[in-house]
Motif scaffolding. Structure first.
Motif, PDB file in Angstrom:
ATOM      1  N   LEU A 199       0.792  -1.249  -0.017  1.00 38.84           N
ATOM      2  CA  LEU A 199       0.105  -0.166  -0.056  1.00 38.84           C
ATOM      3  C   LEU A 199       0.936   1.192  -0.135  1.00 38.84           C
ATOM      4  O   LEU A 199       1.999   1.407   0.325  1.00 38.84           O
ATOM      5  N   PRO A 200       0.102   2.397  -0.397  1.00 43.20           N
ATOM      6  CA  PRO A 200       0.974   3.689  -0.166  1.00 43.20           C
ATOM      7  C   PRO A 200       1.515   3.896   1.163  1.00 43.20           C
ATOM      8  O   PRO A 200       1.114   3.744   2.201  1.00 43.20           O
ATOM      9  N   GLN A 201       2.672   4.668   1.212  1.00 41.01           N
ATOM     10  CA  GLN A 201       3.315   4.557   2.288  1.00 41.01           C
ATOM     11  C   GLN A 201       2.515   5.748   3.370  1.00 41.01           C
ATOM     12  O   GLN A 201       2.797   5.719   4.558  1.00 41.01           O
ATOM     13  N   TYR A 202       1.932   6.599   2.812  1.00 38.38           N
ATOM     14  CA  TYR A 202       1.260   7.753   3.655  1.00 38.38           C
ATOM     15  C   TYR A 202       0.196   6.892   4.309  1.00 38.38           C
ATOM     16  O   TYR A 202      -0.229   7.420   5.507  1.00 38.38           O
ATOM     17  N   MET A 203      -0.441   5.754   4.122  1.00 31.72           N
ATOM     18  CA  MET A 203      -1.371   4.989   4.819  1.00 31.72           C
ATOM     19  C   MET A 203      -0.653   4.319   5.835  1.00 31.72           C
ATOM     20  O   MET A 203      -1.305   4.012   6.916  1.00 31.72           O
ATOM     21  N   ALA A 204       0.592   3.953   5.807  1.00 33.69           N
ATOM     22  CA  ALA A 204       1.124   2.924   6.674  1.00 33.69           C
ATOM     23  C   ALA A 204       2.095   3.852   7.865  1.00 33.69           C
ATOM     24  O   ALA A 204       2.380   3.364   8.786  1.00 33.69           O
ATOM     25  N   ASN A 205       2.282   5.078   7.338  1.00 29.04           N
ATOM     26  CA  ASN A 205       3.398   5.718   8.451  1.00 29.04           C
ATOM     27  C   ASN A 205       3.070   5.786   9.841  1.00 29.04           C
ATOM     28  O   ASN A 205       3.881   5.572  10.659  1.00 29.04           O
ATOM     29  N   GLU A 206       1.774   6.215  10.130  1.00 26.73           N
ATOM     30  CA  GLU A 206       1.591   6.341  11.464  1.00 26.73           C
ATOM     31  C   GLU A 206       1.434   5.109  12.252  1.00 26.73           C
ATOM     32  O   GLU A 206       1.849   4.794  13.255  1.00 26.73           O
ATOM     33  N   HIS A 207       0.849   3.910  11.574  1.00 26.06           N
ATOM     34  CA  HIS A 207       0.963   2.701  12.088  1.00 26.06           C
ATOM     35  C   HIS A 207       2.530   2.147  12.161  1.00 26.06           C
ATOM     36  O   HIS A 207       2.730   1.410  13.150  1.00 26.06           O
ATOM     37  N   ALA A 208       3.187   2.382  11.251  1.00 26.34           N
ATOM     38  CA  ALA A 208       4.486   2.041  11.268  1.00 26.34           C
ATOM     39  C   ALA A 208       5.564   2.649  12.682  1.00 26.34           C
ATOM     40  O   ALA A 208       6.083   1.896  13.380  1.00 26.34           O
ATOM     41  N   ALA A 209       5.051   3.876  12.714  1.00 28.26           N
ATOM     42  CA  ALA A 209       5.742   4.570  13.900  1.00 28.26           C
ATOM     43  C   ALA A 209       5.565   4.077  15.160  1.00 28.26           C
ATOM     44  O   ALA A 209       6.111   4.371  16.241  1.00 28.26           O
ATOM     45  N   ARG A 210       4.003   3.724  15.193  1.00 30.60           N
ATOM     46  CA  ARG A 210       3.513   2.806  16.577  1.00 30.60           C
ATOM     47  C   ARG A 210       3.879   1.710  16.616  1.00 30.60           C
ATOM     48  O   ARG A 210       3.489   1.034  17.803  1.00 30.60           O
ATOM     49  N   GLY A 211       4.489   0.991  15.481  1.00 28.84           N
ATOM     50  CA  GLY A 211       4.980  -0.201  15.855  1.00 28.84           C
ATOM     51  C   GLY A 211       3.842  -1.456  15.471  1.00 28.84           C
ATOM     52  O   GLY A 211       4.006  -2.584  15.798  1.00 28.84           O
ATOM     53  N   GLU A 212       2.869  -0.738  14.977  1.00 30.51           N
ATOM     54  CA  GLU A 212       1.608  -1.621  14.664  1.00 30.51           C
ATOM     55  C   GLU A 212       1.841  -2.468  13.254  1.00 30.51           C
ATOM     56  O   GLU A 212       1.304  -3.239  13.093  1.00 30.51           O
ATOM     57  N   LEU A 213       2.820  -1.940  12.390  1.00 28.05           N
ATOM     58  CA  LEU A 213       3.194  -2.352  11.274  1.00 28.05           C
ATOM     59  C   LEU A 213       4.721  -2.319  10.913  1.00 28.05           C
ATOM     60  O   LEU A 213       5.271  -1.415  11.477  1.00 28.05           O
ATOM     61  N   VAL A 214       5.393  -3.169  10.443  1.00 25.33           N
ATOM     62  CA  VAL A 214       6.632  -3.429  10.061  1.00 25.33           C
ATOM     63  C   VAL A 214       6.788  -3.374   8.628  1.00 25.33           C
ATOM     64  O   VAL A 214       6.171  -4.072   8.017  1.00 25.33           O
ATOM     65  N   PRO A 215       7.805  -2.810   8.130  1.00 25.85           N
ATOM     66  CA  PRO A 215       8.122  -2.533   6.769  1.00 25.85           C
ATOM     67  C   PRO A 215       8.862  -3.809   6.375  1.00 25.85           C
ATOM     68  O   PRO A 215       9.775  -4.211   6.977  1.00 25.85           O
ATOM     69  N   LEU A 216       8.831  -4.273   4.955  1.00 21.26           N
ATOM     70  CA  LEU A 216       9.379  -5.610   4.691  1.00 21.26           C
ATOM     71  C   LEU A 216      10.152  -5.372   3.237  1.00 21.26           C
ATOM     72  O   LEU A 216       9.925  -4.307   2.570  1.00 21.26           O
ATOM     73  N   PHE A 217      11.148  -6.255   3.078  1.00 23.29           N
ATOM     74  CA  PHE A 217      11.865  -6.123   1.943  1.00 23.29           C
ATOM     75  C   PHE A 217      12.785  -4.947   1.542  1.00 23.29           C
ATOM     76  O   PHE A 217      12.546  -4.353   0.594  1.00 23.29           O
ATOM     77  N   ASP A 218      13.537  -4.641   2.519  1.00 28.82           N
ATOM     78  CA  ASP A 218      14.387  -3.614   2.283  1.00 28.82           C
ATOM     79  C   ASP A 218      15.287  -3.744   0.989  1.00 28.82           C
ATOM     80  O   ASP A 218      15.776  -4.727   0.674  1.00 28.82           O
ATOM     81  N   GLY A 219      15.429  -2.568   0.157  1.00 27.96           N
ATOM     82  CA  GLY A 219      15.903  -2.798  -0.929  1.00 27.96           C
ATOM     83  C   GLY A 219      15.234  -3.085  -2.254  1.00 27.96           C
ATOM     84  O   GLY A 219      15.660  -2.866  -3.503  1.00 27.96           O
ATOM     85  N   TRP A 220      14.144  -3.567  -2.042  1.00 26.31           N
ATOM     86  CA  TRP A 220      13.023  -3.825  -3.222  1.00 26.31           C
ATOM     87  C   TRP A 220      12.539  -2.242  -3.649  1.00 26.31           C
ATOM     88  O   TRP A 220      11.973  -1.674  -2.651  1.00 26.31           O
ATOM     89  N   GLN A 221      12.196  -1.959  -4.781  1.00 28.90           N
ATOM     90  CA  GLN A 221      11.518  -1.109  -5.245  1.00 28.90           C
ATOM     91  C   GLN A 221      10.192  -1.069  -5.957  1.00 28.90           C
ATOM     92  O   GLN A 221      10.018  -2.240  -6.563  1.00 28.90           O
ATOM     93  N   PHE A 222       9.465  -0.033  -5.803  1.00 27.89           N
ATOM     94  CA  PHE A 222       8.049  -0.196  -6.515  1.00 27.89           C
ATOM     95  C   PHE A 222       7.840   1.097  -7.362  1.00 27.89           C
ATOM     96  O   PHE A 222       8.352   1.998  -7.137  1.00 27.89           O
ATOM     97  N   ASP A 223       7.171   0.747  -8.542  1.00 24.91           N
ATOM     98  CA  ASP A 223       7.192   1.995  -9.352  1.00 24.91           C
ATOM     99  C   ASP A 223       5.825   2.715  -8.545  1.00 24.91           C
ATOM    100  O   ASP A 223       4.968   2.083  -7.932  1.00 24.91           O
ATOM    101  N   PRO A 224       5.813   3.978  -8.504  1.00 26.49           N
ATOM    102  CA  PRO A 224       4.964   4.806  -7.684  1.00 26.49           C
ATOM    103  C   PRO A 224       3.590   4.564  -8.288  1.00 26.49           C
ATOM    104  O   PRO A 224       3.499   4.422  -9.481  1.00 26.49           O
ATOM    105  N   MET A 225       2.453   4.814  -7.412  1.00 28.78           N
ATOM    106  CA  MET A 225       1.111   4.940  -7.767  1.00 28.78           C
ATOM    107  C   MET A 225       0.521   6.291  -8.335  1.00 28.78           C
ATOM    108  O   MET A 225       0.566   7.095  -7.524  1.00 28.78           O
TER     109      MET A 225
END
Length: 311
Positions: A243-269
């Protein structure tokens, strides 16, 4: 017969293909709209619309007349907005449709500043991830993520959303942390599916690293067609999210979501504003589009793309 009301009623019925829908968008009764169109046809001595119990279709004469009526109505609105007071203060009702997460996290928090700048614009905002019928639903414009495939719409590219893959700690404790995206196709891993509204198909995850491109479909136990529900399912530990990072940012900051696959890239939406080609770009619509462009420049700036201008 008020000729302006009659012309507006005819144009709206022709666009919506329905007297009922036209009446709803014009805030008139169906009887009034029907009478206005009948009076217009009687005055012109021409049948503009063919009516059946199931649908309303425009006649050949009606189609030719409609093109001139739309231009006339647009010119009349132009005459109003050409006044300096109207240009200084755009006003009137504006119907827009936007994705639910974007509305909740970006648009709504910024709306007070919009209304302070344009106090006479009354926004009617449909909030959903469904594909709306702009003409049938009388929507002035939509803001959407992903490529716009309808060639009949006028489209403006206003931003690019950066994407990421995330999972809740509860999911990772249960299923383990995948080190490579290909593991999401393993039998023990699960994703949360996001369904395309028209087809009902679940969108795959597409990413690349060091020249390797991978498309992962994953296996899901739940699939939804709403962004807020999609995010909630991931936070609840039902599977891996894309999903878009703006949707995940707050939850990632609170530890409710963990980013995966460091180094992998995505075409922007890509984010687009789209509106019907016959919909006059009024002062209020232009004001809204310009405001969206300003917002996206902060939250989702246009990404440079080889061979493609950012416009």
């Amino acid at each position: 017969m008020d000729r302006f009301d009659a012309l507006q009623a005819f144009a709206r019925v022709a666009e919506a293909g329905s007297f009922t829908k036209a009446a709803q968008t014009l805030h008139m009764s169906k009887t009034t709209v029907t009478q206005l169109v009948q009076q217009l046809e009687a005055r012109l001595r021409v049948k503009l619309l063919n009516r059946t119990t199931r649908q309303v279709k425009i006649t050949a004469d009606g189609a030719a007349y409609y093109e001139r009526v739309v231009r006339l109505l647009a010119d009349m609105e132009d005459a109003d907005t050409s006044l300096s007071s109207a240009l200084a203060a755009p006003k009137g009702r504006l119907r827009v449709d936007v994705p639910s997460p974007l509305a909740r996290l970006i648009l709504m928090p910024a709306l007070p500043a919009f209304h302070e700048r344009y106090p006479e614009i009354q926004l009617h905002m449909g909030v959903s991830d469904r594909v709306v019928d702009l003409i049938g639903d009388n929507v002035d414009c939509v803001l959407r993520g992903g490529e716009v495939t309808d060639p009949s719409l006028v489209v403006r590219h206003v931003g690019d959303l950066q994407l990421g893959v995330y999972a809740a700690p509860s999911y990772l404790q249960r299923a383990g942390t995948p080190q490579h995206p290909g593991e999401l196709d393993d039998t023990h891993h699960r994703t949360v599916g996001f369904m395309r509204s028209r087809s009902g198909k679940v969108a795959p995850i597409v990413m690349q690293r060091d020249g390797e491109q991978l498309e992962v479909q994953g296996r899901h136990v739940v699939a939804v067609d709403d962004g807020n529900a999609y995010l909630a399912a991931g936070v609840a530990g039902l599977g891996v999210l894309w999903l878009p990072q703006y949707m995940a940012n707050e939850h990632a900051a609170r530890g409710e979501l963990v980013p995966l696959f460091d180094g992998w890239q995505f075409d922007p939406m890509p984010m687009y504003v789209a509106f019907p080609p016959n919909r006059h770009v009024s002062a209020k619509l232009r004001a809204f589009i310009d405001w969206v462009v300003e917002l996206m420049a902060v939250h989702a700036p246009l990404a440079s793309r080889p061979g493609k201008p950012n416009s």
